[in-house]
Design an enzyme around this catalytic site. Sequence first.
Site, PDB file in Angstrom:
ATOM      1  N   GLY A 129       0.819  -1.208   0.000  1.00 32.44           N
ATOM      2  CA  GLY A 129       0.000   0.000   0.000  1.00 32.44           C
ATOM      3  C   GLY A 129       0.853   1.259   0.000  1.00 32.44           C
ATOM      4  N   TYR A 130       1.292   1.633  -1.162  1.00 35.43           N
ATOM      5  CA  TYR A 130       2.110   2.850  -1.298  1.00 35.43           C
ATOM      6  C   TYR A 130       1.344   3.949  -2.029  1.00 35.43           C
ATOM      7  CZ  TYR A 130       6.796   1.210   0.169  1.00 35.43           C
ATOM      8  OH  TYR A 130       7.882   0.798   0.873  1.00 35.43           O
ATOM      9  N   THR A 163      -1.308  -4.360  -5.488  1.00 37.31           N
ATOM     10  CA  THR A 163      -1.357  -5.548  -6.335  1.00 37.31           C
ATOM     11  C   THR A 163      -1.911  -6.754  -5.580  1.00 37.31           C
ATOM     12  OG1 THR A 163       0.599  -4.686  -7.402  1.00 37.31           O
ATOM     13  CG2 THR A 163      -0.015  -6.944  -7.951  1.00 37.31           C
ATOM     14  N   GLU A 247      13.168  -3.553  -4.106  1.00 39.29           N
ATOM     15  CA  GLU A 247      12.211  -3.686  -5.197  1.00 39.29           C
ATOM     16  C   GLU A 247      12.911  -3.510  -6.538  1.00 39.29           C
ATOM     17  OE1 GLU A 247       8.939  -0.946  -4.964  1.00 39.29           O
ATOM     18  OE2 GLU A 247       7.907  -1.809  -6.691  1.00 39.29           O
TER      19      GLU A 247
END
Lengths: 403, 368
Positions: A129-130, A163, A247
């Site tokens: 949750g960014y 996602t 990431e």
Amino acid sequence: MNVDFDPSLEAFREEVCAFLDTAPTDAIREAGRKTTSVFAPFEATMEWHRLLYARGWAAPAWPVEYGGTGWSLEQRYIFSEEHWKRDLPPLLPNGLIMVGPLLMELGTPEQKRQHLPGILSGKDYWTQGYSEPSAGSDLAALSCSALADGDDYIINGQKTWTTLAHKANKMFMLVRTNRDGKKQQGITFLLLDRTDYPGMHIRPIIGLDGVAEQCEVFFDNVRVPQGGRVGAENEGWSVAKALLKHERGGAAHSPAIRRKLDAIRAAARDATASFGGPLSEDPVFQRDLGELEAEVASFEHVEKLVLSGHALADDPAMPSLNKVMSSELSQLLSIMMTRVAGIDALPLQLEALEVGSGVQPLGDPFSLVAMPYYLNTRAASIYAGSNEVQRDLISRNLQTLRA
Amino acid sequence: MNFEFSDEQVMLRDSLSRLLDQRYAFELRRRIMAGQAETGIWSELVDMGIVAMPLPEACGGLGGSASDIVAISELFGRHLVIEPLLPSVILTGRALARFDPAGPVPQWIADIGTGALRGAFAHEEGSGTGASSTLSTKLYEGEAGPRIRGSKKLVLGGGEAGVLLISALSETKAVCLAAVPADAEGIEVRRYRALDGRPVADILLHDVAVDRAAIMAGADAALEALLADARLALAAEAVGAMAVLMATTADFAGTREQFGRPIGSFQAIAHRLADMKIAYVKARASLLYIAALADSGRATSRDISVLKAQVGRLGREIAQGAVQIHGGIGMTDELPVGHYLKHILTIDGLFGNTDYHLREIGRVVAAA
């Protein structure tokens, strides 16, 4: 100079091949063939995760003390190469590559004990949750708020591009805990140990490829324990930056990219050129395929230099360079896939794409995935820091080096 | 895996860099190109062992490997060096070392290794590809022995050479290599300079007599090896040139001000610089990787084509970006930028340009 992997690794390669040849179920293999995204079909991929965990190979990049393999970079490359050669679905990255390594670096002993085993075993899936509707590339502009209340935070706001949130049972997120001062200074990093807190509402978003891969998550007075905070309150930005490092960098992308090119070559042998004759003998196609091959080769060379520990690996811009190169190469490959598939890329075949649907595709398996992969891969230059942001970083770094 | 230069290679590069910094500075380039005697560094290259380096030890050389050639050639590219190391030693000398050591051949090799004799590789006939299938020069049996007839273009160092290594087809269409003294009867040399200042020549071969001992029949493999050496060395030169363009353009963008701030702070310029950096990283990685592959004897013609194509297209991207970012001053002959552009363009045109190699890669890959 020496171009070879350590010869003693051949035995390792054989061990990997033996397992990859026999362990995956039919559903797992089908999921691999139907992978059209970084995020492979969920259920079968998690099943594969659990099989790899049972073999001790779920986390090639994790240190042994956390249940990882402790493999060298060369071993990881070999594993990845053999994994892709067999069209197996890549494990979902959020836990293994993002939040797991972050917790090892910055989590409390309690957080590690609580969360790492479930990430490793494939029991848990974490969504990220960014992003928010008004905070994409400018992530620090995020406004989803968390107010301290006793031992809890109360969250209000919205997250997006979370996602597979509708499949996730855990979530890591950035929240705003302070609105004074610089926008980067009032951000806090939180772990949510459930995704079904009262007041949380998850809505899947159908993407260009027709698949609900992304979601948005709404928070209406959601009460979560403060024990999920990683790092200090208002210092989540530096935690997030540490995670971005995981990431963007680390894993080699060239084995996946090489595999795509192989699939294109194989498909081109059966395809017909627009003006007749086999596509593989068409001069324009040959030139374009030659350019793709050259680009794929150079990218492999970059990644192999990096994994060999060449000075190139120390270039501070390397994570950004790799991100731009790998994402844009994936996009070039996806374009070539749709070219080779020709009109067979045009039928909309969402059911045939589903693992276990039993629906036969209209054309060959290559054509089935070409267009969904093309469409999904438009995102590669947007997510994980858009390529425009990466180019800013690369350029800034050039000018810093100059000074 | 290891893609770093060895300690010996690093030491050699350090001393060569010092020599080139002092004696091959850009300010001297006009005089160097005019061939003014005091500017020559050939004897220094001989003294440093660089001229003998590419030759096999059995021929008095130092048995230089592919990565040795790359280590030197990359610095030549950085300094726009036009000394004839490539045509004389890397091409002619190394190819002659594959001949049977008979007749004049051993002496030629020895003299090339001491720098006393210069060789040139006369191969190009106009197709620009280097492919042996495009050869039309004939090696035929005359009344008094073998003779060679044909015409060659853009022969690197062809005007200064004492011995010419010529590619030709036999009467049975087999690929041959033949070496002749450059002053042999029937050889007509037209000297000029290439775009980047390299001395080159067109060479007409009017039924030139050839010593039978200086012919290699069935030379397909030797020609392939020659072309691989040529392409690898030129690619290294191109990457050296790209490095300079990359660094000087980033410097320039950080200091040149317009609209009250450095132009590098504008995103349009910044992103072009980023693309140049990406291009450079790819080209250099491919150079080092394929050099290592060649050291192990496993570089295929496809690998070499990948390298030649990449330095062609990525080099052009960097050089054109460098001119654009420099703006008007980048258009002048006074700044090195344009010289590097022309160096890169010349390299692209030699022994198969980008288009040729890309199609060749695609042809091979599609059929594999």
